[in-house]
Design an enzyme around this catalytic site. Structure first.
Site, PDB file in Angstrom:
ATOM      1  N   GLU A 201       9.815  15.373 -20.716  1.00 35.35           N
ATOM      2  CA  GLU A 201       8.536  16.083 -20.680  1.00 35.35           C
ATOM      3  C   GLU A 201       7.995  16.225 -19.251  1.00 35.35           C
ATOM      4  O   GLU A 201       6.787  16.169 -19.018  1.00 35.35           O
ATOM      5  CB  GLU A 201       7.503  15.385 -21.578  1.00 35.35           C
ATOM      6  CG  GLU A 201       7.874  15.401 -23.051  1.00 35.35           C
ATOM      7  CD  GLU A 201       6.792  14.828 -23.949  1.00 35.35           C
ATOM      8  OE1 GLU A 201       5.976  14.015 -23.465  1.00 35.35           O
ATOM      9  OE2 GLU A 201       6.742  15.199 -25.132  1.00 35.35           O
ATOM     10  N   GLU A 270      11.551  16.598 -30.308  1.00 27.46           N
ATOM     11  CA  GLU A 270      10.516  15.747 -30.882  1.00 27.46           C
ATOM     12  C   GLU A 270       9.664  16.550 -31.863  1.00 27.46           C
ATOM     13  O   GLU A 270       8.821  17.349 -31.461  1.00 27.46           O
ATOM     14  CB  GLU A 270       9.602  15.141 -29.797  1.00 27.46           C
ATOM     15  CG  GLU A 270      10.272  14.091 -28.942  1.00 27.46           C
ATOM     16  CD  GLU A 270       9.299  13.403 -27.999  1.00 27.46           C
ATOM     17  OE1 GLU A 270       8.068  13.505 -28.214  1.00 27.46           O
ATOM     18  OE2 GLU A 270       9.771  12.766 -27.038  1.00 27.46           O
TER      19      GLU A 270
END
Length: 902
Positions: A201, A270
């Site tokens: 991320e 995710e």
């Protein structure tokens, strides 16, 4: 069923084996001496624009997120088996740098950190593995997975084009890749690892670092590819990922995501199927109807790999929870709960969804893209067609397959819709997707849940004699469910407790002193108060005050050994009035961390303790600048240093605790208890305590804190329709965020288990209890309008590849957890029953045989199935009305049969 039992037996056998960290020349009684051959025939992994390609075949992959250190090795086999049973093809995990290298150059791959053992267990189950090395992981894990020593390296800046950081990062990533290669765990070696991840991320942070951030991304990708792992690498939330790295999506919904190159497949690393929780927060829940909708939309619109974050969340044992203020439980509202029990209907509904997607896999992998058909204002279809019937590995798994599969979506948040697709009419509930493996028959709709609901209880499981009265039974249960009535105690010294302290001028940064070896840092100094100061305060009705510009996470202020006040917050201003005596006074500031920051840019600069000016105000001659005086520093607690929580002898001088001695702050307590009988997961109820930490037999259970969630903001009912966020469907308002703490069975012995508590704020240890967590009530509602079980569709293809559904009907399937059987049917009604689980009632229409039919089919069994047809229940109880079967059943341990149950 036979093969599933064999798989579980193999996994359990592997869990008890010892895995060396060298090249694999091992012999295990459960597996062959060549571990690689135990898993797979070596195969290559690549990808194209449509999907991950495994051994030459495109695949639609379902992945289950399980973090190995959030469970014990003894739990891993069952978690992996339940993931596979739920339809997972892949297990995903992060690699936790600070768990493996808490001291620079000293590696720990034992116990919960035995990642090699975990990967081998995954391979032995026939599943693949995605290894997300990072090494920054976020994950609500302490310091985002970074070891705290990393911030002490001269000149270091995390996650940017910084030479000291890159050197350390490359060293650890290479260590993990080399370890996996040495253990023969990559796919091309016959192992389960099919994909790796570098960074995590970073796209959210990249702009904070400017050009240095962009250069870092390119370096990280080049470094990873240069390690020769031989499988694809991904970066999540990284839209500028270089050409040879797959950029992937994280979020609640990823059906609109497209990678930055046509040559890359659409991956969802995710899928947030729940959310994490903070101390004093409400408990978030994501409805399974919405979760299933998100997954179906992802595959409908071209996705090919989806990972549940989390499929099993687990527990933040010890001091591993991140910050600020993340609780010890990491349940995450996942399909498998913190204790390893199935969370239903979430697990069951997703299992059916996965089966439906697998029925479509031949068409999904054969088509390069979908045919889009507009069905209405908010309705649409995506159709996947194969030119020929599937052959090869996919045919072997599915038999003869249809060459056309379709997904019909209604994205309207409020209204159902009737649509016409390929000449047939379909009704689509709001915010739902229907899956048609043959482009004709609906096998699954995301909003129509036919899986059971499981009601978890935390209680002692007692075989009760029918001759014992209710008062006697209550007395026995109270006696057996609590810890020993005999407690011992020792006070924790306030301030300096050893010679291992030092004195310097000024306020030091918390982590620079503690190195995160403890949550606690004592700051001790002396303040002189004159008689003139006392008179000044009385005359002007003012009080001296400790003021700090900014502080995190907890501050305790002591004056002359007495706790004067506490401040809690994340970088908040401190204004704490105090009272001094004339003469010299001991001023002690105890700064505490409750999980280090795990998210954000410039983590190395976040730190802990105090920032800005620290001073005493209100004195006659003006403020006292506390940053310019001498302070004595003491790291940690004396009890921590002595390890009085361990089973070995120590120097602590324990004394018997009396009820007059509670509540007491900064106090250690210990007692002994026997392990509950059976195999059910064990919970420690600490609802009677305040804030502190707990250990069982030397194992650190974690932090506890009985802080209450706000009374408002929860919903009585949760509407699944519409986009989800973590505040949408919350529960537990007005109650402590967490009172039950998981004690893994493998940490217990039959008797004399040592429980040690460190309590900061005062509590009553006599009320602590040890209980069992189990599923005692299961409920289900299935109507005539539901679809036949998905598991039956795979066997229903005729020779020409078309579905035959004439003899198929909806079914109710009830099951208890392992080791339990259905002891009684508390409610059963076929007709128009009302209400919900534990609050069912008969409607105007009811088949008289309902209870007897269900009881005969289910009672005394671990699982049962009942057809939803009039014939099963002796005829149609009300013609022209859609009938529903509602059942509530009670489960008991199979070893308890012969005793009456409450």
């Amino acid at each position: 069923m036979h093969s599933k039992k064999n798989n579980r037996a193999l996994l359990q056998c592997l869990a008890l084996s010892v895995y060396p960290m060298m090249m694999m020349m091992i012999h295990l009684s459960c597996v062959s001496s060549s571990s690689a051959s135990t898993f797979f025939k070596p195969f290559n992994v690549s990808y194209d624009h449509r999907a991950i390609i495994i051994d030459g075949n495109r695949r639609m992959l379902i992945s289950a997120g399980i973090h190995y250190p959030r469970a014990t090795p003894e739990m891993w086999p069952d978690l992996i088996a339940k993931s596979k049973e739920g339809g997972a093809d892949v297990i995903e995990t992060y690699v936790f740098w600070n768990a493996h290298e808490s001291i620079r150059g000293q590696y720990n791959f034992k116990g919960k950190n035995d990642i090699v053992k975990f990967v081998k267990l995954v391979g032995s189950s026939g599943l693949y593995l995605q290894l997300r090395i990072g090494p920054y992981v976020c994950a609500e894990w302490n310091f985002g997975g970074f070891p705290v020593w990393l911030r002490d390296i001269p000149g270091i800046e995390f996650r940017t084009n910084n030479a000291p950081f890159k050197e350390e990062m490359q060293r650890f990533v290479k260590k993990i890749v080399d370890l996996m290669r040495e253990e023969m765990l990559f796919s091309w070696q016959g192992g389960p690892i099919i994909m790796l991840q570098i960074e995590n991320e970073y796209g959210n942070m990249e702009s904070s670092y400017g050009q240095q951030g962009k250069d870092y991304v390119k370096w990280a990708a080049s470094m990873a590819l240069g390690l020769g792992a031989g499988v694809p690498w991904v970066m999540c939330k990284q839209t500028d990922a270089p050409e040879n790295i797959i950029d992937a999506c994280n979020g609640y919904y990823c059906d609109g995501y497209k990678p930055n190159s046509y040559n890359k497949p659409t991956l969802w690393t995710e899928n947030w199927d729940g959310w994490y929780t903070t101390w004093g927060g409400r408990l978030p829940h994501r409805p399974v109807e919405d979760l299933a909708f998100a997954v179906a939309r992802f595959f409908q619109r071209g996705g090919s790999f989806m990972n549940y974050y989390m499929y099993f969340g687990g527990t933040n044992f010890g001091r591993t929870s991140g910050g600020p203020f993340y609780i010890t439980s990491y349940d995450y509202d996942a399909p498998i709960d913190e204790y390893g029990l199935l969370s239903e209907p979430k697990w069951g509904h997703l299992k059916d969804l996965h089966a439906a997607i697998k029925l479509c896999e031949p068409a999904l992998v054969a088509a390069d893209s979908a045919q889009y058909i507009k069905l209405g204002q908010n309705q649409e279809a995506h159709v996947y067609r194969a030119n020929v019937l599937s052959e090869g590995p996919n045919s072997n798994r599915y038999g003869s397959q249809s060459n056309c599969s379709a997904f019909l979506a209604n994205i309207d948040e409020h209204k159902a819709a009737s649509v016409t697709f390929l000449g047939q009419s379909y009704t689509l509930p709001p915010w739902s997707v229907s899956i048609l493996p043959d482009c004709r028959n609906t096998v699954f709709n995301t909003a129509k849940v036919s899986s059971q609901t499981s009601i978890k209880t935390v209680e002692f499981s007692l075989p009760l004699s029918p001759n014992i009265s209710v008062p006697q039974q209550s007395m026995i249960e109270s006696k057996l469910s609590s810890t020993s009535k005999s407690w011992m105690t020792v006070k924790e010294p306030i301030g300096v407790w050893s010679e291992n302290n030092f004195t310097v001028q000024g306020i030091l940064e918390h982590l620079n002193v503690t190195k995160d070896y403890s949550d606690y840092l004592w700051h001790i100094t002396k303040i002189y108060v004159s008689d003139d100061d006392i008179s000044f305060w009385k005359t002007n009705e003012v009080r001296p005050t400790v003021t700090i510009d900014s502080m995190r996470d907890v501050l305790r202020v002591f004056i002359n050994g007495q706790l004067t006040g506490s401040v809690i917050g994340h970088w908040v201003k401190v204004v704490q009035p105090v009272e001094f005596q004339s003469g010299y006074n001991d001023l002690i500031l105890l700064s505490q961390t409750v999980g280090l920051q795990n998210y954000g840019a410039f983590l190395e600069k976040d730190g802990a303790g105090f920032r800005g000016q620290v001073k005493l105000t209100g004195f006659k001659n003006g403020d006292i600048d506390l940053s310019k005086i001498l302070w004595t520093y003491q790291v940690g607690l004396k009890g921590e240093f002595q390890q009085i929580y361990g089973i070995e002898e120590n120097e602590a001088e324990w004394t018997d605790l009396t009820r007059d001695g509670i509540p007491s702050t900064f106090t250690w307590y210990k007692t002994y208890f026997d392990a509950p009988d059976g195999i059910d997961p064990v919970a420690l109820d600490l609802g009677s305590m305040g804030k502190g930490q707990a250990w069982v037999n030397g194992h650190h259970i974690g932090r506890y804190w009985t802080v209450v969630a706000p009374k408002g903001g929860c919903q009585d009912t949760c509407d699944y329709r519409g986009a989800y966020n973590s505040d949408k469907c919350t529960t537990n308002c007005g109650n402590p965020t967490q009172t039950w703490y998981h004690v893994p069975r493998s940490w217990l012995q039959a008797s004399n288990n040592l429980l040690v508590i460190f309590e900061e704020t005062g509590g009553n240890p006599f009320e602590i209890s040890v209980k069992l967590r189990s599923t005692r009530i299961v409920c289900e509602q299935v109507s005539e309008s539901h679809y036949p079980p998905v598991r039956k569709w795979s066997n229903s293809y005729s020779v020409d590849g078309k579905l035959s559904i004439n003899k198929m009907a909806p079914e109710m399937h009830l099951h208890c957890q392992d080791g339990y059987i259905i002891s009684s049917i508390e409610f059963a009604s076929y007709g128009t029953p009302q209400g919900r689980c534990q609050k069912f009632s008969r409607g105007n229409c009811h088949a008289p045989m309902s209870l007897s039919v269900v009881s005969e089919a289910c009672q005394g069994k671990s699982s049962c199935s009942i057809g939803i047809t009039n014939a099963v229940f002796g005829g149609d109880p009300c013609r022209g009305i859609v009938k529903t079967l509602a059942v509530e059943a009670r489960c008991i341990p199979s070893s308890s049969t012969g005793f009456s149950q409450i």
